[in-house]
Design a protein around this motif. Sequence first.
Motif, PDB file in Angstrom:
ATOM      1  N   UNK A  32      51.738  31.531  41.576  1.00  0.00           N
ATOM      2  CA  UNK A  32      52.937  32.279  41.962  1.00  0.00           C
ATOM      3  C   UNK A  32      54.152  31.827  41.179  1.00  0.00           C
ATOM      4  N   UNK A  33      54.278  30.465  41.024  1.00  0.00           N
ATOM      5  CA  UNK A  33      55.398  29.944  40.223  1.00  0.00           C
ATOM      6  C   UNK A  33      55.296  30.391  38.771  1.00  0.00           C
ATOM      7  N   UNK A  34      54.076  30.392  38.236  1.00  0.00           N
ATOM      8  CA  UNK A  34      53.868  30.850  36.858  1.00  0.00           C
ATOM      9  C   UNK A  34      54.236  32.323  36.708  1.00  0.00           C
ATOM     10  N   UNK A  39      57.828  36.377  34.807  1.00  0.00           N
ATOM     11  CA  UNK A  39      58.662  37.552  35.105  1.00  0.00           C
ATOM     12  C   UNK A  39      60.115  37.279  34.749  1.00  0.00           C
ATOM     13  N   UNK A  40      60.577  36.052  35.041  1.00  0.00           N
ATOM     14  CA  UNK A  40      61.972  35.715  34.717  1.00  0.00           C
ATOM     15  C   UNK A  40      62.188  35.748  33.213  1.00  0.00           C
ATOM     16  N   UNK A  41      61.241  35.143  32.441  1.00  0.00           N
ATOM     17  CA  UNK A  41      61.387  35.160  30.967  1.00  0.00           C
ATOM     18  C   UNK A  41      61.289  36.586  30.430  1.00  0.00           C
ATOM     19  N   UNK A  42      60.369  37.368  30.961  1.00  0.00           N
ATOM     20  CA  UNK A  42      60.211  38.754  30.506  1.00  0.00           C
ATOM     21  C   UNK A  42      61.458  39.563  30.817  1.00  0.00           C
ATOM     22  N   UNK A  43      62.010  39.332  32.003  1.00  0.00           N
ATOM     23  CA  UNK A  43      63.201  40.100  32.356  1.00  0.00           C
ATOM     24  C   UNK A  43      64.382  39.703  31.494  1.00  0.00           C
ATOM     25  N   UNK A  44      64.491  38.412  31.147  1.00  0.00           N
ATOM     26  CA  UNK A  44      65.575  37.974  30.259  1.00  0.00           C
ATOM     27  C   UNK A  44      65.409  38.625  28.895  1.00  0.00           C
ATOM     28  N   UNK A  45      64.159  38.629  28.377  1.00  0.00           N
ATOM     29  CA  UNK A  45      63.911  39.278  27.082  1.00  0.00           C
ATOM     30  C   UNK A  45      64.190  40.781  27.171  1.00  0.00           C
TER      31      UNK A  45
END
Length: 147
Positions: A32-34, A39-45
């Motif tokens: 879940x953390x992964x 998702x956080x990195x993808x959303x930032x990109x």
Amino acid sequence: MSKTVSAWVDRVGGQQVLLKALEATRKLWLGGLGAYSLAARSSVRAVETLLRESKAMPPKACQQIDEKSAELMSTANTAIQRGEQVVRERFLRPLDFVLLATRRDIEQLSLRVIELSTEVRQLATSKAVPSTKPAENGDSPMMAGTA
């Protein structure tokens, strides 16, 4: 079903089941953390990509507006030219056969009327004063008697 689970727990041992459940829970938590991190990195990109594209949009939009306005102006000019041609063919060309006075013709006629009016006034004032001279300059006898 509870008899099956309790029989399985008795067979495997309570401690092993707890360790396996704990390991599965830990893996689930890490997964879940992964997923959250990904998702956080993808959303930032994704946000960075959107910002980059949005900064590039005004020049593209201006270019598209210029292209579309040029296209519309061309279409409008074509329509206007077609309209002028229709007016020329259906309205002005038939008028060429009819003799119409031009502005220059009217101005020349107006000047001639002014000249003739001046001459008539001069003749009228000269006739008011009795004159013994016969009519000159090729004046008609009718003109001399009608003043």
